[in-house]
Design a protein around this motif. Structure first.
Motif, PDB file in Angstrom:
ATOM      1  N   LEU A  22       0.832  -1.208   0.000  1.00  0.00           N
ATOM      2  CA  LEU A  22       0.000   0.000   0.000  1.00  0.00           C
ATOM      3  C   LEU A  22       0.863   1.254   0.000  1.00  0.00           C
ATOM      4  CD1 LEU A  22      -2.784   1.343   0.136  1.00  0.00           C
ATOM      5  CD2 LEU A  22      -2.541   1.333   2.624  1.00  0.00           C
ATOM      6  N   GLY A  23       1.942   1.261   0.774  1.00  0.00           N
ATOM      7  CA  GLY A  23       2.761   2.456   0.915  1.00  0.00           C
ATOM      8  C   GLY A  23       3.292   2.987  -0.400  1.00  0.00           C
ATOM      9  N   VAL A  36       1.216  18.720  -4.166  1.00  0.00           N
ATOM     10  CA  VAL A  36       1.990  17.988  -3.158  1.00  0.00           C
ATOM     11  C   VAL A  36       3.470  18.280  -3.362  1.00  0.00           C
ATOM     12  CG1 VAL A  36       2.631  15.704  -2.311  1.00  0.00           C
ATOM     13  CG2 VAL A  36       0.253  16.193  -2.892  1.00  0.00           C
ATOM     14  N   GLU A  37       4.107  18.787  -2.330  1.00  0.00           N
ATOM     15  CA  GLU A  37       5.531  19.099  -2.387  1.00  0.00           C
ATOM     16  C   GLU A  37       6.377  17.885  -2.014  1.00  0.00           C
ATOM     17  OE1 GLU A  37       8.510  22.658  -0.936  1.00  0.00           O
ATOM     18  OE2 GLU A  37       6.624  22.353   0.125  1.00  0.00           O
ATOM     19  N   PHE A  38       5.914  17.106  -1.036  1.00  0.00           N
ATOM     20  CA  PHE A  38       6.652  15.929  -0.591  1.00  0.00           C
ATOM     21  C   PHE A  38       5.672  14.847  -0.176  1.00  0.00           C
ATOM     22  CE2 PHE A  38       8.204  13.325   2.911  1.00  0.00           C
ATOM     23  CZ  PHE A  38       9.353  12.788   2.358  1.00  0.00           C
ATOM     24  N   CYS A  39       6.006  13.608  -0.508  1.00  0.00           N
ATOM     25  CA  CYS A  39       5.241  12.466  -0.047  1.00  0.00           C
ATOM     26  C   CYS A  39       6.206  11.296   0.093  1.00  0.00           C
ATOM     27  CB  CYS A  39       4.121  12.129  -1.026  1.00  0.00           C
ATOM     28  SG  CYS A  39       3.135  10.718  -0.491  1.00  0.00           S
ATOM     29  N   GLY A  40       6.184  10.668   1.230  1.00  0.00           N
ATOM     30  CA  GLY A  40       7.041   9.513   1.457  1.00  0.00           C
ATOM     31  C   GLY A  40       6.502   8.683   2.593  1.00  0.00           C
ATOM     32  N   TYR A  41       7.054   7.500   2.729  1.00  0.00           N
ATOM     33  CA  TYR A  41       6.625   6.633   3.817  1.00  0.00           C
ATOM     34  C   TYR A  41       7.812   5.833   4.318  1.00  0.00           C
ATOM     35  CZ  TYR A  41       6.854   2.470   0.871  1.00  0.00           C
ATOM     36  OH  TYR A  41       7.299   1.437   0.075  1.00  0.00           O
TER      37      TYR A  41
END
Length: 97
Positions: A22-23, A36-41
């Motif tokens: 899912l991540g 969105v400037e940043f997306c992480g997991y």
């Protein structure tokens, strides 16, 4: 799902009982949003089945919006794959090609 962060445009969501499946898929869908400037997991620990999923927007909208949209878009993609599989599988069972 838990959300940590007081700033509305930068939030870390904690998703329990989830992993890279899912991540990474959700990260891809969220990053398609130009706001969105940043997306992480990250996976907190190999023995724990939860991920920390962080979203930072450019300030135009709260981080929960691209999170919600990413989940909905991902569900749409999964539904399309399932429908396509079922159509193809039902043709094979009935002998139609």
């Amino acid at each position: 799902i838990q959300a940590d962060g007081t700033d509305g445009d930068c939030v870390t969501f904690v998703l329990h009982d989830e992993d890279h499946t899912l991540g990474n898929s959700l990260r891809y869908m969220v990053m398609k949003n130009p706001d969105v400037e940043f997306c992480g997991y990250c996976i907190t620990h190999p023995s724990e089945s939860k991920i920390n999923f962080r979203i930072q927007t450019r300030g135009a909208l709260p981080a929960v919006e691209p999170f919600r949209k990413g989940l909905n878009d991902l569900m749409g993609v999964c539904q399309h794959v399932l429908n396509t599989f079922e159509v193809r599988h039902s043709w094979g069972v009935q002998g139609q090609f």
